[in-house]
Design a protein around this motif. Structure first.
Motif, PDB file in Angstrom:
ATOM      1  N   PRO A  13       0.817  -1.222   0.000  1.00 25.96           N
ATOM      2  CA  PRO A  13       0.000   0.000   0.000  1.00 25.96           C
ATOM      3  C   PRO A  13       0.848   1.268   0.000  1.00 25.96           C
ATOM      4  CG  PRO A  13      -0.913  -1.602   1.514  1.00 25.96           C
ATOM      5  CD  PRO A  13       0.412  -2.148   1.072  1.00 25.96           C
ATOM      6  N   ALA A  14       1.947   1.284   0.759  1.00 26.44           N
ATOM      7  CA  ALA A  14       2.783   2.481   0.824  1.00 26.44           C
ATOM      8  C   ALA A  14       3.423   2.777  -0.522  1.00 26.44           C
ATOM      9  CB  ALA A  14       3.865   2.303   1.898  1.00 26.44           C
ATOM     10  N   ALA A  15       4.013   1.753  -1.157  1.00 31.18           N
ATOM     11  CA  ALA A  15       4.646   1.946  -2.463  1.00 31.18           C
ATOM     12  C   ALA A  15       3.616   2.352  -3.509  1.00 31.18           C
ATOM     13  CB  ALA A  15       5.361   0.663  -2.885  1.00 31.18           C
ATOM     14  N   THR A  16       2.431   1.748  -3.450  1.00 33.37           N
ATOM     15  CA  THR A  16       1.374   2.062  -4.412  1.00 33.37           C
ATOM     16  C   THR A  16       0.847   3.476  -4.198  1.00 33.37           C
ATOM     17  OG1 THR A  16       0.779  -0.289  -4.392  1.00 33.37           O
ATOM     18  CG2 THR A  16      -0.788   1.236  -5.408  1.00 33.37           C
ATOM     19  N   ALA A  17       0.741   3.882  -2.933  1.00 32.54           N
ATOM     20  CA  ALA A  17       0.306   5.253  -2.633  1.00 32.54           C
ATOM     21  C   ALA A  17       1.309   6.262  -3.186  1.00 32.54           C
ATOM     22  CB  ALA A  17       0.137   5.426  -1.127  1.00 32.54           C
ATOM     23  N   ALA A  18       2.592   5.973  -3.015  1.00 24.09           N
ATOM     24  CA  ALA A  18       3.624   6.872  -3.544  1.00 24.09           C
ATOM     25  C   ALA A  18       3.537   6.949  -5.063  1.00 24.09           C
ATOM     26  CB  ALA A  18       5.008   6.380  -3.110  1.00 24.09           C
ATOM     27  N   ALA A  19       3.285   5.804  -5.698  1.00 29.04           N
ATOM     28  CA  ALA A  19       3.156   5.790  -7.158  1.00 29.04           C
ATOM     29  C   ALA A  19       1.961   6.637  -7.604  1.00 29.04           C
ATOM     30  CB  ALA A  19       3.011   4.349  -7.655  1.00 29.04           C
ATOM     31  N   TYR A  20       0.847   6.512  -6.890  1.00 27.69           N
ATOM     32  CA  TYR A  20      -0.335   7.301  -7.248  1.00 27.69           C
ATOM     33  C   TYR A  20      -0.083   8.797  -7.066  1.00 27.69           C
ATOM     34  CZ  TYR A  20      -4.942   9.369  -7.214  1.00 27.69           C
ATOM     35  OH  TYR A  20      -6.013  10.179  -7.483  1.00 27.69           O
ATOM     36  N   LEU A  21       0.556   9.163  -5.972  1.00 23.38           N
ATOM     37  CA  LEU A  21       0.829  10.580  -5.707  1.00 23.38           C
ATOM     38  C   LEU A  21       1.721  11.187  -6.775  1.00 23.38           C
ATOM     39  CD1 LEU A  21       1.350  10.399  -1.836  1.00 23.38           C
ATOM     40  CD2 LEU A  21      -0.534  11.530  -3.033  1.00 23.38           C
ATOM     41  N   ASN A  22       2.536  10.365  -7.401  1.00 22.44           N
ATOM     42  CA  ASN A  22       3.442  10.861  -8.436  1.00 22.44           C
ATOM     43  C   ASN A  22       2.883  10.752  -9.850  1.00 22.44           C
ATOM     44  OD1 ASN A  22       6.397  11.552  -7.385  1.00 22.44           O
ATOM     45  ND2 ASN A  22       5.605   9.880  -6.118  1.00 22.44           N
ATOM     46  N   THR A  23       1.870   9.901 -10.039  1.00 20.54           N
ATOM     47  CA  THR A  23       1.377   9.662 -11.396  1.00 20.54           C
ATOM     48  C   THR A  23      -0.119   9.883 -11.570  1.00 20.54           C
ATOM     49  OG1 THR A  23       0.926   7.302 -11.012  1.00 20.54           O
ATOM     50  CG2 THR A  23       3.177   7.903 -11.700  1.00 20.54           C
ATOM     51  N   GLY A  24      -0.887   9.772 -10.476  1.00 24.45           N
ATOM     52  CA  GLY A  24      -2.340   9.852 -10.601  1.00 24.45           C
ATOM     53  C   GLY A  24      -2.921   8.640 -11.298  1.00 24.45           C
ATOM     54  N   ASP A  25      -2.210   7.540 -11.330  1.00 19.83           N
ATOM     55  CA  ASP A  25      -2.649   6.341 -12.046  1.00 19.83           C
ATOM     56  C   ASP A  25      -3.940   5.778 -11.448  1.00 19.83           C
ATOM     57  OD1 ASP A  25      -1.819   4.007 -13.954  1.00 19.83           O
ATOM     58  OD2 ASP A  25      -2.306   3.048 -12.038  1.00 19.83           O
ATOM     59  N   LYS A  26      -4.920   5.526 -12.306  1.00 22.16           N
ATOM     60  CA  LYS A  26      -6.234   5.070 -11.847  1.00 22.16           C
ATOM     61  C   LYS A  26      -6.171   3.667 -11.234  1.00 22.16           C
ATOM     62  CE  LYS A  26      -9.014   7.868 -15.021  1.00 22.16           C
ATOM     63  NZ  LYS A  26     -10.034   7.838 -16.119  1.00 22.16           N
ATOM     64  N   MET A  27      -5.337   2.801 -11.802  1.00 24.32           N
ATOM     65  CA  MET A  27      -5.250   1.440 -11.268  1.00 24.32           C
ATOM     66  C   MET A  27      -4.675   1.442  -9.848  1.00 24.32           C
ATOM     67  SD  MET A  27      -4.017  -0.893 -14.502  1.00 24.32           S
ATOM     68  CE  MET A  27      -3.876  -2.342 -13.441  1.00 24.32           C
ATOM     69  N   CYS A  28      -3.746   2.332  -9.584  1.00 28.08           N
ATOM     70  CA  CYS A  28      -3.213   2.464  -8.226  1.00 28.08           C
ATOM     71  C   CYS A  28      -4.326   2.838  -7.253  1.00 28.08           C
ATOM     72  CB  CYS A  28      -2.108   3.529  -8.170  1.00 28.08           C
ATOM     73  SG  CYS A  28      -0.543   3.049  -8.913  1.00 28.08           S
ATOM     74  N   LEU A  29      -5.140   3.809  -7.651  1.00 24.91           N
ATOM     75  CA  LEU A  29      -6.225   4.265  -6.791  1.00 24.91           C
ATOM     76  C   LEU A  29      -7.268   3.168  -6.596  1.00 24.91           C
ATOM     77  CD1 LEU A  29      -7.402   6.596  -5.175  1.00 24.91           C
ATOM     78  CD2 LEU A  29      -8.597   7.348  -7.243  1.00 24.91           C
ATOM     79  N   GLU A  30      -7.559   2.419  -7.640  1.00 24.42           N
ATOM     80  CA  GLU A  30      -8.516   1.318  -7.518  1.00 24.42           C
ATOM     81  C   GLU A  30      -8.020   0.270  -6.525  1.00 24.42           C
ATOM     82  OE1 GLU A  30      -9.065  -0.129 -11.442  1.00 24.42           O
ATOM     83  OE2 GLU A  30     -10.226   1.612 -12.122  1.00 24.42           O
ATOM     84  N   TYR A  31      -6.729  -0.034  -6.589  1.00 25.25           N
ATOM     85  CA  TYR A  31      -6.150  -1.001  -5.660  1.00 25.25           C
ATOM     86  C   TYR A  31      -6.255  -0.491  -4.221  1.00 25.25           C
ATOM     87  CZ  TYR A  31      -2.515  -3.273  -2.885  1.00 25.25           C
ATOM     88  OH  TYR A  31      -1.825  -3.902  -1.881  1.00 25.25           O
ATOM     89  N   LEU A  32      -5.889   0.768  -3.995  1.00 26.18           N
ATOM     90  CA  LEU A  32      -5.930   1.338  -2.646  1.00 26.18           C
ATOM     91  C   LEU A  32      -7.370   1.407  -2.127  1.00 26.18           C
ATOM     92  CD1 LEU A  32      -3.295   4.167  -3.167  1.00 26.18           C
ATOM     93  CD2 LEU A  32      -2.985   2.058  -1.859  1.00 26.18           C
TER      94      LEU A  32
END
Length: 541
Positions: A215-234
Motif C-alpha cells: 500500500p505504501a509503495a502504491t500510494a507513492a506511485a499514485y501521488l506521483n502519477t495519478g494512475d487510476k489502477m493504483c487508486l482502484e487497488y488502494l
C-alpha cells in the motif's frame, strides 16, 4: 520428522507432497490477496491520498480517523510489541500525514515528543546497517519532515550516519535494473522516489494495480502519477479493512517454492539454501539478496572444527594427540614439527585462522578477544582428547552416559563465539551467557545435536537402547527421533521469547546452528545432497 531410513517411502512422500501442494494452492486461492500483520506505516501513506473531487480533503478519511484513534499511550504508532525501529518509522510516517492534513495537533505534538526522545537512542545503536530497508525509508521520511518544518534533532550524529548509509546504498542501485526488472525494491518505492522515473517504472505495476502489493509503495506511485489502477487497488484495500489499519499484503503466484518447503522442512533448512532456492525461482537481480548470506567466519571456523574433531577421533597415536594438545595450550607451532603432516596442517589452519579472527574481533569489540578464544580452544581440545581416551576404553553402560559424552565433544561454544565477536557491535556479557553449558539454549542445543549423531552416523546409542529395553531398531530410532523433535520445539520456544533486540543476532546464530547441522546430517549420504550442495555453491551466472 523425516525418518532417517527412507527405503520404501519415497513414492509415498512424493504423493503426499503433491497432495499438500494442491491443498496449499486452494488455501492461497481462498485467501484472495492474503494479508499479514497490520501496518500503521502503510495506513499513514494511504491517508495522504487527496480526494479526486476536492484536493483539500483526504480520499480516505477513515485512514485519518484510524491514525487519530490508534496512537499509543507514549505518543508512538506501531506494533503492540515494542520494537524501536518499527515504532520510529511508523510514528514518523503518521506525524507527517497529520502535518500534511493539518489535523490532530495534540497527536502530532505527542508523536514528535516520542521521536525527539527515542531518536537519541539511535546514538548508541551499533547495528543500523542490518535493519533491512530502514536506511532507505527513514532518511527519506526525515527529509520530508524537515521540509515540513517538524521539530526533530536532525543534527544528531546518528541522523547523519543513517543518511550516509542511504547515500551508499543508493549509489549501488543500478537504475536500469530498477526500471526493468521486478525486484524487492518495488516494495519500497516510497523511499526512493527521488530516483524513480515514474513513466518507465509503471510497466512493472502488478495486474491488481499495486506495486508488490505494498500500500505504501502504491500510494507513492499514485501521488506521483495519478494512475487510476493504483487508486482502484488502494480503494479496494481500504474497503476490506474498514475499521482496521491498512494491511501489508502478500501474494505469491509461484507455487514451486511450496514444494521445496514441503520436501525440506524449515527446521533442517539453513538460510543459505533458502537463499539459493529463492534465486533459482525469482532470479539473481535482487540487490538485497547478499544480506541473507552467512558470515564467512562461521563457515570457515566450523569447517576447521570438523577437521580437528576428526583428527582426535581417528588418528592412531594418542601420544601424537597429546603433543598436539600441548601445542594448542602453549600456542607454539614449533612443538608440532615432529608430528605427521596431516596434524601439522590442521594445527596451522587452526592457529592462523584463530589469530586472524582474533585481530578482526579486537577491532570490532574494542578489546583483546584472543584470551577468551584461546581458553575455549584449550578446553575443547582437552575434551576431544579425553573422549578419545574414554572411547578406546569402550565403556558405555547406558544411553544417557553415551549422550553426555557426545555433548562434551560438540564444541558448541568454540564453534559460535568467533562469529559472535564479528557481529558489528560490542558483544554484551549476557550474550556470552548463552554459550554457558548451563544456559537453557545451550543445554537444549547440545541435547539435540548429541541425539542427532547416533541415528545417522554412529549407531552405538541405538544399540545401547535396544539392548537395555529389548526393543527393535525401529523402536529405538523412533524413541530418539521423538526426543529430538520435543527438544527442538523447546529450543524454538526459547529462541522466540522476547528479549533485548541487541541480543537477537547471537540468539539467531545459536538457533541457526542447529538447522545447519540438521541439514547436513539429514542430507549426507542422500542422493539429493550432492545436487543441493552443487546448486548452493555454483556461482550465479
Amino acid at each position: 520428522m523425516v525418518i532417517w531410513s527412507k527405503v520404501g517411502i519415497k513414492e509415498k512422500e512424493e504423493e503426499k507432497i503433491e497432495r499438500l501442494v494442491g491443498q496449499i494452492k486452494e488455501i492461497f486461492a481462498s485467501l484472495g490477496d492474503g494479508n499479514s500483520s497490520p501496518s500503521a506505516y502503510d495506513t499513514a501513506w494511504v491517508a495522504r491520498i487527496p480526494s479526486v473531487e476536492d484536493l483539500k480533503k483526504p480520499q480516505f478519511p477513515l485512514a485519518i480517523e484510524w491514525i487519530l484513534k490508534n496512537q499509543m499511550e507514549g505518543g508512538s504508532w506501531g506494533d503492540h510489541l515494542f520494537f524501536m525501529i518499527d515504532r520510529l518509522v511508523c510514528t514518523l510516517s503518521c506525524v507527517i500525514t497529520l502535518k500534511l492534513w493539518k489535523q490532530g495537533d495534540g497527536h502530532l505534538t505527542k508523536g514528535l515528543q516520542f521521536l525527539q526522545a527515542r531518536l537519541q537512542d539511535l546514538e548508541i545503536e551499533k547495528d543500523l546497517e542490518r535493519k533491512v530497508g530502514f536506511e532507505i525509508l527513514f532518511p527519506s521520511l526525515l527529509n520530508e519532515a524537515k521540509s515540513l518544518g517538524l521539530d526533530l534533532p536532525y543534527e544528531l550524529s546518528c541522523m547523519k550516519h543513517i543518511s550516509k548509509l542511504r547515500e551508499k546504498k543508493m549509489s549501488r542501485i543500478p537504475l536500469e535494473m530498477l526500471h526493468n526488472v521486478h525486484t524487492t525494491l518495488l516494495f519500497s518505492l516510497e523511499g526512493i522516489q527521488d530516483l524513480v522515473q515514474w513513466d518507465r517504472i509503471m510497466k512493472l505495476q502488478s495486474q491488481n494495480g499495486s506495486f508488490s502489493d505494498s500500500p505504501a509503495a502504491t500510494a507513492a506511485a499514485y501521488l506521483n502519477t495519478g494512475d487510476k489502477m493504483c487508486l482502484e487497488y488502494l480503494t479496494y484495500v481500504v474497503s476490506r479493512f474498514q475499521d482496521h489499519d491498512v494491511m501489508e499484503l502478500y501474494k505469491d503466484d509461484d507455487n514451486s517454492f511450496i514444494e521445496w518447503a514441503l520436501k525440506n522442512p524449515w527446521k533442517i533448512t539453513p538460510p543459505w539454501i533458502g537463499v539459493r532456492e529463492y534465486i533459482d525461482n525469482y532470479g539473481d537481480k535482487d540487490v538485497w539478496i547478499a544480506k541473507c548470506l552467512y558470515r564467512i567466519a562461521y563457515t570457515k571456523w566450523n569447517s576447521l572444527e570438523n577437521l580437528l574433531k576428526d583428527i582426535f577421533q581417528n588418528h592412531e597415536s594418542i601420544e601424537d594427540l597429546q603433543l598436539f594438545s600441548r601445542a594448542i595450550n602453549e600456542w607454539k607451532p614449533s612443538l608440532i614439527m615432529t608430528l605427521p603432516v596431516p596434524l601439522q596442517r590442521v594445527f596451522m589452519g587452526v592457529y592462523e585462522t584463530m589469530n586472524e579472527l582474533a585481530i578482526k574481533g579486537n577491532s570490532i569489540q574494542g578489546k583483546d578477544v584472543f584470551l577468551c578464544l584461546h581458553d575455549l580452544r584449550k578446553l575443547q581440545v582437552q575434551e576431544y582428547l579425553n573422549i578419545r581416551q574414554f572411547k578406546d576404553a569402550n565403556h558405555f553402560e547406558c544411553l544417557e552416559e553415551y549422550v553426555e559424552q557426545l555433548k562434551r565433544g560438540l564444541g558448541i561454544s568454540i564453534r559460535l563465539l568467533p562469529a559472535m565477536f564479528l557481529m558489528e557491535g560490542v558483544l554484551q556479557e549476557k550474550a556470552l551467557q548463552y554459550l554457558d553449558p548451563r544456559s537453557k539454549m545451550h543445554e537444549q542445543l547440545a541435547f539435540i545435536l548429541a541425539l542427532l549423531n547416533p541415528v545417522i552416523e554412529d549407531w552405538t546409542a541405538v544399540s545401547i537402547y535396544m539392548n537395555k529395553y529389548n526393543c527393535s531398531k525401529e523402536d529405538a530410532i523412533r524413541y530418539i527421533e521423538n526426543k529430538i523433535d520435543d527438544a527442538f520445539a523447546e529450543l524454538t520456544h526459547e529462541y522466540l521469547k522476547p528479549s533485548n533486540h541487541a541480543l537477537d543476532s547471537c540468539r539467531r546464530l545459536i538457533f541457526e546452528h542447529i538447522r545447519i547441522t540438521r541439514f547436513y546430517l539429514d542430507k549426507v549420504g542422500n542422493d539429493q545432497f550432492d545436487e543441493v550442495m552443487k546448486r548452493a555453491y555454483t556461482p550465479i551466472p
